[in-house]
Design an enzyme around this catalytic site. Structure first.
Site, PDB file in Angstrom:
ATOM      1  N   HIS A 105       0.880  -1.185   0.000  1.00  9.93           N
ATOM      2  CA  HIS A 105       0.000   0.000   0.000  1.00  9.93           C
ATOM      3  C   HIS A 105       0.912   1.228   0.000  1.00  9.93           C
ATOM      4  O   HIS A 105       1.748   1.371  -0.880  1.00  9.93           O
ATOM      5  CB  HIS A 105      -0.911  -0.120   1.230  1.00  9.93           C
ATOM      6  CG  HIS A 105      -2.069   0.834   1.299  1.00  9.93           C
ATOM      7  ND1 HIS A 105      -2.444   1.667   0.284  1.00  9.93           N
ATOM      8  CD2 HIS A 105      -2.952   1.091   2.315  1.00  9.93           C
ATOM      9  CE1 HIS A 105      -3.501   2.381   0.648  1.00  9.93           C
ATOM     10  NE2 HIS A 105      -3.827   2.051   1.883  1.00  9.93           N
ATOM     11  N   ASP A 130       2.871   5.590  -6.686  1.00 10.87           N
ATOM     12  CA  ASP A 130       4.128   5.466  -5.940  1.00 10.87           C
ATOM     13  C   ASP A 130       5.353   5.361  -6.835  1.00 10.87           C
ATOM     14  O   ASP A 130       6.479   5.419  -6.354  1.00 10.87           O
ATOM     15  CB  ASP A 130       4.071   4.214  -5.041  1.00 10.87           C
ATOM     16  CG  ASP A 130       3.056   4.375  -3.931  1.00 10.87           C
ATOM     17  OD1 ASP A 130       2.984   5.480  -3.374  1.00 10.87           O
ATOM     18  OD2 ASP A 130       2.330   3.418  -3.629  1.00 10.87           O
ATOM     19  N   HIS A 166      -2.207  -2.260  -9.760  1.00 14.97           N
ATOM     20  CA  HIS A 166      -3.195  -1.701  -8.834  1.00 14.97           C
ATOM     21  C   HIS A 166      -4.429  -2.573  -8.846  1.00 14.97           C
ATOM     22  O   HIS A 166      -4.799  -3.100  -9.895  1.00 14.97           O
ATOM     23  CB  HIS A 166      -3.563  -0.274  -9.250  1.00 14.97           C
ATOM     24  CG  HIS A 166      -4.168   0.519  -8.134  1.00 14.97           C
ATOM     25  ND1 HIS A 166      -5.516   0.458  -7.849  1.00 14.97           N
ATOM     26  CD2 HIS A 166      -3.607   1.344  -7.227  1.00 14.97           C
ATOM     27  CE1 HIS A 166      -5.744   1.236  -6.814  1.00 14.97           C
ATOM     28  NE2 HIS A 166      -4.618   1.790  -6.408  1.00 14.97           N
TER      29      HIS A 166
HETATM   30  N1  CMC Z   1       4.979  -6.688 -10.621  1.00 15.85           N
HETATM   31  C1  CMC Z   1       4.883  -7.867 -11.297  1.00 15.85           C
HETATM   32  N2  CMC Z   1       3.750  -8.571 -11.390  1.00 15.85           N
HETATM   33  C2  CMC Z   1       2.659  -8.059 -10.793  1.00 15.85           C
HETATM   34  C3  CMC Z   1       2.693  -6.855 -10.089  1.00 15.85           C
HETATM   35  C4  CMC Z   1       3.896  -6.158 -10.023  1.00 15.85           C
HETATM   36  N3  CMC Z   1       3.983  -4.999  -9.361  1.00 15.85           N
HETATM   37  N4  CMC Z   1       1.466  -6.591  -9.579  1.00 15.85           N
HETATM   38  C5  CMC Z   1       0.680  -7.608  -9.947  1.00 15.85           C
HETATM   39  N5  CMC Z   1       1.409  -8.506 -10.686  1.00 15.85           N
HETATM   40  C6  CMC Z   1       0.903  -9.714 -11.323  1.00 15.85           C
HETATM   41  C7  CMC Z   1       0.656 -10.798 -10.275  1.00 15.85           C
HETATM   42  O1  CMC Z   1       1.788 -11.602 -10.097  1.00 15.85           O
HETATM   43  C8  CMC Z   1      -0.512 -11.543 -10.879  1.00 15.85           C
HETATM   44  O2  CMC Z   1      -0.001 -12.361 -11.918  1.00 15.85           O
HETATM   45  P1  CMC Z   1      -0.663 -13.824 -12.186  1.00 15.85           P
HETATM   46  O3  CMC Z   1      -2.059 -13.517 -12.659  1.00 15.85           O
HETATM   47  O4  CMC Z   1       0.202 -14.462 -13.207  1.00 15.85           O
HETATM   48  O5  CMC Z   1      -0.635 -14.533 -10.863  1.00 15.85           O
HETATM   49  C9  CMC Z   1      -1.328 -10.434 -11.570  1.00 15.85           C
HETATM   50  O6  CMC Z   1      -0.372  -9.404 -11.874  1.00 15.85           O
HETATM   51  C10 CMC Z   1      -2.444  -9.876 -10.700  1.00 15.85           C
HETATM   52  O7  CMC Z   1      -1.875  -9.460  -9.438  1.00 15.85           O
HETATM   53  P2  CMC Z   1      -2.633  -9.504  -8.046  1.00 15.85           P
HETATM   54  O8  CMC Z   1      -1.639  -9.723  -6.962  1.00 15.85           O
HETATM   55  O9  CMC Z   1      -3.794 -10.430  -8.137  1.00 15.85           O
HETATM   56  O10 CMC Z   1      -3.187  -8.043  -7.975  1.00 15.85           O
HETATM   57  P3  CMC Z   1      -3.797  -7.338  -6.686  1.00 15.85           P
HETATM   58  O11 CMC Z   1      -4.902  -6.495  -7.174  1.00 15.85           O
HETATM   59  O12 CMC Z   1      -4.106  -8.324  -5.610  1.00 15.85           O
HETATM   60  O13 CMC Z   1      -2.579  -6.453  -6.148  1.00 15.85           O
HETATM   61  C11 CMC Z   1      -1.092  -4.658  -5.825  1.00 15.85           C
HETATM   62  C12 CMC Z   1      -2.466  -5.083  -6.376  1.00 15.85           C
HETATM   63  C13 CMC Z   1      -0.996  -3.113  -5.906  1.00 15.85           C
HETATM   64  C14 CMC Z   1      -0.952  -5.098  -4.377  1.00 15.85           C
HETATM   65  C15 CMC Z   1      -0.004  -5.302  -6.699  1.00 15.85           C
HETATM   66  O14 CMC Z   1      -0.131  -4.876  -8.036  1.00 15.85           O
HETATM   67  C16 CMC Z   1       1.405  -5.037  -6.171  1.00 15.85           C
HETATM   68  O15 CMC Z   1       1.887  -5.748  -5.293  1.00 15.85           O
HETATM   69  N6  CMC Z   1       2.082  -3.942  -6.696  1.00 15.85           N
HETATM   70  C17 CMC Z   1       3.357  -3.552  -6.168  1.00 15.85           C
HETATM   71  C18 CMC Z   1       3.156  -2.764  -4.905  1.00 15.85           C
HETATM   72  C19 CMC Z   1       2.651  -1.363  -5.177  1.00 15.85           C
HETATM   73  O16 CMC Z   1       3.146  -0.673  -6.057  1.00 15.85           O
HETATM   74  N7  CMC Z   1       1.689  -0.920  -4.361  1.00 15.85           N
HETATM   75  C20 CMC Z   1       1.157   0.432  -4.432  1.00 15.85           C
HETATM   76  C21 CMC Z   1      -0.285   0.455  -4.869  1.00 15.85           C
HETATM   77  S1  CMC Z   1      -0.806   2.122  -5.346  1.00 15.85           S
HETATM   78  C22 CMC Z   1      -0.749   3.068  -3.934  1.00 15.85           C
HETATM   79  C23 CMC Z   1      -1.783   2.691  -2.962  1.00 15.85           C
HETATM   80  O17 CMC Z   1      -2.963   2.942  -3.215  1.00 15.85           O
HETATM   81  O18 CMC Z   1      -1.397   2.186  -1.912  1.00 15.85           O
END
Ligand code: CMC
Length: 422
Positions: free
Chosen positions: A262, A357, A301
């Site tokens: 987050h 971010d 996201h």
């Molecule tokens: N790098 C590489 N692969 C990714 C990433 C990433 N940053 N984010 C998601 N994926 C892949 C993930 O591995 C999955 O692949 P597969 O379908 O093959 O398993 C797919 O994309 C969907 O990911 P998810 O984990 O189901 O997505 P989510 O909606 O649960 O997670 C998230 C969203 C923001 C936690 C995630 O994208 C992440 O960890 N990003 C990096 C951390 C980040 O930048 N966070 C800040 C968010 S914006 C500020 C805020 O509001 O806090």
């Protein structure tokens, strides 16, 4: 003909027709038809936990609006304090309202001396500023016991003003403590972002805040002020629904923000870019992310499946800041990472784009903030959003948040005394 869905229980043949209202269906109809059958949605991916009139987010189209106003227009023309007013009151203020709001906030920026001297200075010398920030928000509740009267709108308003006003003071205090520097008191002659930068950086009398940097700070504050039902805001609403005071609820929200998935991601982005180290290492790093060895921090996201509109503005702001501070050497790595990822099938198919971010940490670092302060910088303005949702929740008179679970543990069994266990 109003839109609706029909749910049928195939065990009994019973059906219920549920109207689709504002893009949602009422879970009560489900519960009436299927008592004891729970809708399984552990990360709330398909659950609207509330209705809200504060912030509109359309992730497919990359749209973010506060009370209907596009974030791009606000970032260009407004100020953080005006946005905070808008989030809380639903309308932009007229001149008299804006002056009164600014006066009120400015005159609540001081924090109790005991809070700083006895509480904040009691932390270990290398305490993480975000850990200090979370705890200090909670500690404020001990200074304002009347804040428990959450049903009184005037009391609520008083705490909202206090928290918005004191957040930057507490943040600066966390930083000065971590550096062993004396605390700088708020200066009522300065505007909100200038006052914050002054509390951060002033040593002696020869410091003047650069107006370009103060404006950049204000733009970043506006972009981070609210983002509907994210993890931190949901924590605020869940804890607030128990009728805890707003300081305790805001501490819970800040704790939610602290995590690297987050608000902690801005800190992780700069660590990641530093680890990548050079332009030529980007491809290898991306290959590792595609194999699932790591995530690209600042990418992806839950809601945006398009370029995060905040990331665009942050990127533009970065260039303005670098004209004053000099370019952050990590910028080239970040640009290559973004370009490579945006053209790579893995990221395109999963609709992963830079989020807020991705570039904000580069600005903070160029301005001289240590990495540990980045999430605190996110938290300062998010206080306004958390409180707008808290106030809305109480006006809606929502029941206490209490989800159900799908129990997957052992069936009933008898206790075995220690001496008889194998
Ligand atoms: N790098 C590489 N692969 C990714 C990433 C990433 N940053 N984010 C998601 N994926 C892949 C993930 O591995 C999955 O692949 P597969 O379908 O093959 O398993 C797919 O994309 C969907 O990911 P998810 O984990 O189901 O997505 P989510 O909606 O649960 O997670 C998230 C969203 C923001 C936690 C995630 O994208 C992440 O960890 N990003 C990096 C951390 C980040 O930048 N966070 C800040 C968010 S914006 C500020 C805020 O509001 O806090």
């Amino acid at each position: 003909m109003p839109e609706s869905i029909t749910i049928t229980d195939n065990r009994t043949g019973n059906s219920v027709e549920v109207p689709i209202v504002d893009g949602g269906v009422d879970a009560n109809a489900w519960s009436k038809l299927l008592p004891g059958v729970w809708f399984f949605d552990p990360s709330f991916g398909a659950t609207a936990s509330t209705s809200s009139a504060i912030t509109e987010l359309d992730g497919d189209n990359g749209i973010l609006r506060y009370r209907g106003y596009p974030i791009e227009q606000l970032a260009e023309h407004s100020t953080y304090l005006e946005c905070a007013y808008l989030l809380h009151h639903g309308e932009l203020p007229n001149k008299a309202q804006a002056d009164a709001w600014e006066y009120d906030i400015t005159h609540h920026t001081f924090i109790h001396e005991q809070l700083r001297k006895r509480f904040m200075e009691g932390f270990h010398y290398d305490a993480h500023p975000m850990g200090m920030f979370v705890s200090t928000l909670g500690a404020l509740s001990t200074l304002y016991p009347e804040a428990k009267e959450i049903e009184d709108p005037a009391v609520r308003k008083q705490q909202i003003v206090r928290l918005i006003a004191k957040a930057p003071t507490i943040a600066a205090c966390c930083y000065r403590f971590s550096q062993g520097l004396p605390f700088v008191y708020p200066d009522n002659a300065l505007d909100f972002p200038t006052n914050f930068l002054n509390m951060m950086w002033r040593i002696g009398s020869d410091y003047e805040v650069d107006p370009v940097l103060a404006r950049a700070m204000d733009v970043l504050f506006m972009l981070h002020a609210d983002h509907e039902q994210n993890c931190g805001t949901t924590a605020m609403r869940v804890v607030g629904s128990s009728h805890a005071d707003p300081y305790s609820s805001a501490a819970a929200a800040a704790a939610g923000l602290y995590g690297p998935r987050h608000g902690g991601a801005n800190e992780q982005v700069v660590r990641m870019l530093t680890e990548i180290g050079s332009y030529d290492q980007v491809d290898d790093f991306i290959a590792g992310a595609k194999k699932g060895e790591r995530r690209i921090m600042g990418f992806g996201h839950r809601v945006y499946k398009n370029y995060d509109p905040r990331a665009k503005i942050v990127k533009e702001t970065a260039y303005k800041v670098f004209e004053i501070t000099g370019k952050n050497p990590l910028l080239d790595i970040a640009l290559k990472l973004e370009e490579t990822a945006l053209n790579d099938e893995y990221f395109v198919n999963r609709r992963l784009y830079p989020n807020v971010d991705f570039y904000s940490g580069l600005i903070y670092q160029a301005m001289g903030f240590p990495i540990e302060m980045f999430t605190v910088l996110f938290a300062i303005p998010r206080v306004a959003g958390w409180l707008a949702h808290w106030n809305e929740l109480l006006e809606q008179d929502q029941r206490i948040s209490r989800p159900r679970q799908i129990y997957t543990g052992e069936a009933r069994r008898d206790y075995v005394p220690l001496t008889q266990r194998g």
